[in-house]
Design a protein around this motif. Structure first.
Motif, PDB file in Angstrom:
ATOM      1  N   ARG A 171       3.547 -16.757  14.207  1.00 37.16           N
ATOM      2  CA  ARG A 171       4.579 -17.612  14.673  1.00 37.16           C
ATOM      3  C   ARG A 171       5.872 -17.202  14.641  1.00 37.16           C
ATOM      4  NH1 ARG A 171       6.453 -21.058  10.128  1.00 37.16           N
ATOM      5  NH2 ARG A 171       5.643 -19.971   8.315  1.00 37.16           N
ATOM      6  N   TYR A 172       6.107 -16.172  13.978  1.00 41.35           N
ATOM      7  CA  TYR A 172       7.324 -15.473  13.690  1.00 41.35           C
ATOM      8  C   TYR A 172       7.788 -14.678  15.077  1.00 41.35           C
ATOM      9  CZ  TYR A 172       7.266 -16.928   9.030  1.00 41.35           C
ATOM     10  OH  TYR A 172       7.106 -17.747   7.834  1.00 41.35           O
ATOM     11  N   TYR A 173       6.776 -14.090  15.577  1.00 41.65           N
ATOM     12  CA  TYR A 173       6.918 -13.400  16.792  1.00 41.65           C
ATOM     13  C   TYR A 173       7.226 -14.226  18.070  1.00 41.65           C
ATOM     14  CZ  TYR A 173       5.525 -10.489  20.897  1.00 41.65           C
ATOM     15  OH  TYR A 173       5.580 -10.014  22.193  1.00 41.65           O
ATOM     16  N   PHE A 174       6.304 -15.249  18.278  1.00 46.32           N
ATOM     17  CA  PHE A 174       6.659 -16.160  19.132  1.00 46.32           C
ATOM     18  C   PHE A 174       7.770 -17.153  19.174  1.00 46.32           C
ATOM     19  CE2 PHE A 174       2.139 -15.133  19.503  1.00 46.32           C
ATOM     20  CZ  PHE A 174       1.888 -14.863  20.744  1.00 46.32           C
ATOM     21  N   LYS A 175       8.304 -17.289  17.838  1.00 45.05           N
ATOM     22  CA  LYS A 175       9.554 -17.774  17.670  1.00 45.05           C
ATOM     23  C   LYS A 175      10.662 -17.186  18.100  1.00 45.05           C
ATOM     24  CE  LYS A 175      12.643 -20.306  14.144  1.00 45.05           C
ATOM     25  NZ  LYS A 175      13.774 -19.505  14.819  1.00 45.05           N
ATOM     26  N   GLY A 176      10.496 -15.727  17.521  1.00 47.60           N
ATOM     27  CA  GLY A 176      11.466 -14.690  18.203  1.00 47.60           C
ATOM     28  C   GLY A 176      11.627 -14.725  19.765  1.00 47.60           C
ATOM     29  N   LEU A 177      10.503 -14.746  20.604  1.00 49.55           N
ATOM     30  CA  LEU A 177      10.414 -14.935  21.893  1.00 49.55           C
ATOM     31  C   LEU A 177      11.265 -16.274  22.277  1.00 49.55           C
ATOM     32  CD1 LEU A 177       6.911 -13.890  22.722  1.00 49.55           C
ATOM     33  CD2 LEU A 177       8.836 -12.401  22.816  1.00 49.55           C
TER      34      LEU A 177
ATOM     35  N   SER B  57      24.567 -13.556  19.556  1.00 53.52           N
ATOM     36  CA  SER B  57      23.041 -14.084  19.034  1.00 53.52           C
ATOM     37  C   SER B  57      22.722 -13.091  17.676  1.00 53.52           C
ATOM     38  CB  SER B  57      22.162 -13.578  20.097  1.00 53.52           C
ATOM     39  OG  SER B  57      22.349 -14.422  21.159  1.00 53.52           O
ATOM     40  N   TYR B  58      21.840 -13.728  16.948  1.00 49.85           N
ATOM     41  CA  TYR B  58      21.407 -12.825  15.717  1.00 49.85           C
ATOM     42  C   TYR B  58      19.838 -12.892  15.556  1.00 49.85           C
ATOM     43  CZ  TYR B  58      20.878 -11.638  10.899  1.00 49.85           C
ATOM     44  OH  TYR B  58      20.430 -10.935   9.499  1.00 49.85           O
ATOM     45  N   TYR B  59      19.299 -11.923  15.245  1.00 45.84           N
ATOM     46  CA  TYR B  59      17.738 -11.929  15.014  1.00 45.84           C
ATOM     47  C   TYR B  59      17.681 -11.396  13.620  1.00 45.84           C
ATOM     48  CZ  TYR B  59      17.936 -13.224  19.866  1.00 45.84           C
ATOM     49  OH  TYR B  59      18.180 -13.959  21.082  1.00 45.84           O
ATOM     50  N   ARG B  60      16.780 -11.893  12.856  1.00 44.75           N
ATOM     51  CA  ARG B  60      16.413 -11.329  11.846  1.00 44.75           C
ATOM     52  C   ARG B  60      14.894 -10.812  11.727  1.00 44.75           C
ATOM     53  NH1 ARG B  60      17.413  -9.614   6.899  1.00 44.75           N
ATOM     54  NH2 ARG B  60      16.343 -10.494   5.266  1.00 44.75           N
ATOM     55  N   LYS B  61      14.537  -9.491  11.466  1.00 41.56           N
ATOM     56  CA  LYS B  61      13.164  -9.229  11.535  1.00 41.56           C
ATOM     57  C   LYS B  61      12.404  -9.477  12.895  1.00 41.56           C
ATOM     58  CE  LYS B  61      12.832  -9.029   6.645  1.00 41.56           C
ATOM     59  NZ  LYS B  61      12.227  -9.480   5.450  1.00 41.56           N
ATOM     60  N   PHE B  62      12.964  -9.574  14.161  1.00 37.75           N
ATOM     61  CA  PHE B  62      12.473  -9.498  15.234  1.00 37.75           C
ATOM     62  C   PHE B  62      12.227  -8.328  15.846  1.00 37.75           C
ATOM     63  CE2 PHE B  62      12.532 -11.212  19.681  1.00 37.75           C
ATOM     64  CZ  PHE B  62      11.290 -11.361  19.888  1.00 37.75           C
ATOM     65  N   PHE B  63      11.195  -7.332  15.305  1.00 42.01           N
ATOM     66  CA  PHE B  63      11.160  -6.254  15.544  1.00 42.01           C
ATOM     67  C   PHE B  63      10.819  -5.692  16.934  1.00 42.01           C
ATOM     68  CE2 PHE B  63       9.236  -6.900  11.211  1.00 42.01           C
ATOM     69  CZ  PHE B  63      10.394  -6.492  10.491  1.00 42.01           C
ATOM     70  N   ALA B  64      10.147  -6.622  17.701  1.00 43.24           N
ATOM     71  CA  ALA B  64       9.862  -6.377  19.070  1.00 43.24           C
ATOM     72  C   ALA B  64      11.185  -6.166  19.887  1.00 43.24           C
ATOM     73  CB  ALA B  64       8.892  -7.622  19.658  1.00 43.24           C
ATOM     74  N   LEU B  65      12.106  -6.720  19.466  1.00 44.62           N
ATOM     75  CA  LEU B  65      13.256  -6.532  20.380  1.00 44.62           C
ATOM     76  C   LEU B  65      14.151  -5.277  19.826  1.00 44.62           C
ATOM     77  CD1 LEU B  65      15.490  -7.770  22.072  1.00 44.62           C
ATOM     78  CD2 LEU B  65      16.617  -8.890  20.136  1.00 44.62           C
TER      79      LEU B  65
ATOM     80  N   GLN C 112       1.695  -4.929  12.467  1.00 47.36           N
ATOM     81  CA  GLN C 112       2.186  -5.477  13.528  1.00 47.36           C
ATOM     82  C   GLN C 112       1.702  -6.897  13.741  1.00 47.36           C
ATOM     83  OE1 GLN C 112       0.219  -3.303  16.840  1.00 47.36           O
ATOM     84  NE2 GLN C 112       1.883  -2.116  16.919  1.00 47.36           N
ATOM     85  N   ASN C 113       2.071  -7.779  13.636  1.00 44.25           N
ATOM     86  CA  ASN C 113       1.940  -9.347  13.639  1.00 44.25           C
ATOM     87  C   ASN C 113       2.340  -9.971  14.849  1.00 44.25           C
ATOM     88  OD1 ASN C 113       0.644  -9.404  10.910  1.00 44.25           O
ATOM     89  ND2 ASN C 113       2.713  -9.401  10.159  1.00 44.25           N
ATOM     90  N   TYR C 114       1.531 -10.610  15.419  1.00 44.52           N
ATOM     91  CA  TYR C 114       1.772 -11.554  16.791  1.00 44.52           C
ATOM     92  C   TYR C 114       1.500 -12.914  16.216  1.00 44.52           C
ATOM     93  CZ  TYR C 114       2.106  -7.152  19.192  1.00 44.52           C
ATOM     94  OH  TYR C 114       2.528  -5.957  19.557  1.00 44.52           O
TER      95      TYR C 114
ATOM     96  N   THR D 246      -3.426 -13.766  24.122  1.00 46.44           N
ATOM     97  CA  THR D 246      -2.035 -13.630  24.173  1.00 46.44           C
ATOM     98  C   THR D 246      -1.599 -12.576  23.452  1.00 46.44           C
ATOM     99  OG1 THR D 246      -2.041 -15.922  24.806  1.00 46.44           O
ATOM    100  CG2 THR D 246       0.117 -15.057  23.749  1.00 46.44           C
ATOM    101  N   LYS D 247      -2.279 -12.358  22.033  1.00 47.55           N
ATOM    102  CA  LYS D 247      -1.803 -11.103  21.177  1.00 47.55           C
ATOM    103  C   LYS D 247      -2.035  -9.779  21.858  1.00 47.55           C
ATOM    104  CE  LYS D 247      -2.521 -13.456  16.960  1.00 47.55           C
ATOM    105  NZ  LYS D 247      -3.402 -13.582  15.582  1.00 47.55           N
ATOM    106  N   GLU D 248      -3.083  -9.806  22.825  1.00 49.63           N
ATOM    107  CA  GLU D 248      -3.177  -8.425  23.339  1.00 49.63           C
ATOM    108  C   GLU D 248      -2.523  -8.275  24.456  1.00 49.63           C
ATOM    109  OE1 GLU D 248      -6.997  -6.601  26.095  1.00 49.63           O
ATOM    110  OE2 GLU D 248      -7.447  -7.654  24.245  1.00 49.63           O
ATOM    111  N   PHE D 249      -2.087  -9.240  25.099  1.00 52.82           N
ATOM    112  CA  PHE D 249      -1.171  -9.186  26.337  1.00 52.82           C
ATOM    113  C   PHE D 249       0.340  -8.800  25.854  1.00 52.82           C
ATOM    114  CE2 PHE D 249       1.837 -11.098  29.344  1.00 52.82           C
ATOM    115  CZ  PHE D 249       1.455 -10.891  30.485  1.00 52.82           C
ATOM    116  N   ALA D 250       0.792  -9.551  24.851  1.00 51.14           N
ATOM    117  CA  ALA D 250       1.927  -9.304  24.173  1.00 51.14           C
ATOM    118  C   ALA D 250       2.114  -7.809  23.677  1.00 51.14           C
ATOM    119  CB  ALA D 250       2.209 -10.301  22.955  1.00 51.14           C
ATOM    120  N   SER D 251       1.237  -7.201  22.942  1.00 49.37           N
ATOM    121  CA  SER D 251       1.272  -5.926  22.567  1.00 49.37           C
ATOM    122  C   SER D 251       1.429  -4.904  23.556  1.00 49.37           C
ATOM    123  CB  SER D 251      -0.107  -5.596  21.695  1.00 49.37           C
ATOM    124  OG  SER D 251      -1.383  -5.489  22.628  1.00 49.37           O
ATOM    125  N   GLN D 252       0.847  -5.336  24.683  1.00 54.34           N
ATOM    126  CA  GLN D 252       1.122  -4.484  25.941  1.00 54.34           C
ATOM    127  C   GLN D 252       2.334  -4.493  26.543  1.00 54.34           C
ATOM    128  OE1 GLN D 252      -2.442  -5.467  28.409  1.00 54.34           O
ATOM    129  NE2 GLN D 252      -3.599  -4.406  26.625  1.00 54.34           N
TER     130      GLN D 252
END
Length: 130
Positions: free
Chosen positions: A97-103, A21-29, A93-95, A74-80
């Motif tokens: 479409r890229y964050y949700f695509k990463g998820l 697998s490869y992730y580019r700029k999926f900082f949450a991971l 911090q950006n929640y 959802t952004k608040e829930f995700a940030s926690q």
């Protein structure tokens, strides 16, 4: 002192390490691994079944929450639960479409990882280079 390999040996080396697998700029991971496993740049963590289960639990909780709540909630829930911390990368911090695509990509990959049949000499490894 280095080791000199023949071209045949070099061709065989590619089978010792393969990108699954490869992730580019999926900082949450990356934040997940930095906070939970104190991984540094170019460090490695063996992806145990417990890690995969934990990631799946976090990601599915956010994706499920997203189905029944507003984007702001959802952004608040995700940030926690799976923060997209700016940390080293110095981005805000950006929640988005890229964050949700990463998820979603991570969830797809988790399902693939769960189907892998690894022998005792094989492992999934998380690493990051930045």
């Amino acid at each position: 002192m280095g080791i000199l390999f023949s071209q045949g040996d070099m061709d065989n080396l590619k089978y010792l390490y393969s990108e699954v697998s490869y992730y580019r700029k999926f900082f949450a991971l990356q934040v997940y691994f930095e906070e939970k496993y104190n991984i540094e740049n170019c460090g490695e963590v063996i992806m145990t079944p417990e890690i995969i289960t934990d990631l799946k639990s976090k990601v599915s909780a956010i994706l499920d929450y997203q189905q029944t709540h507003s984007l702001e909630r959802t952004k608040e829930f995700a940030s926690q639960n799976f923060p997209d911390d700016n940390g080293f990368f110095a981005f805000e911090q950006n929640y988005d479409r890229y964050y949700f695509k990463g998820l979603n990509d991570l969830m797809d990959d988790i399902e693939k990882w769960e189907e892998l049949s690894l022998n005792e000499n094989e492992a999934l490894i998380y690493t990051c280079w930045y």
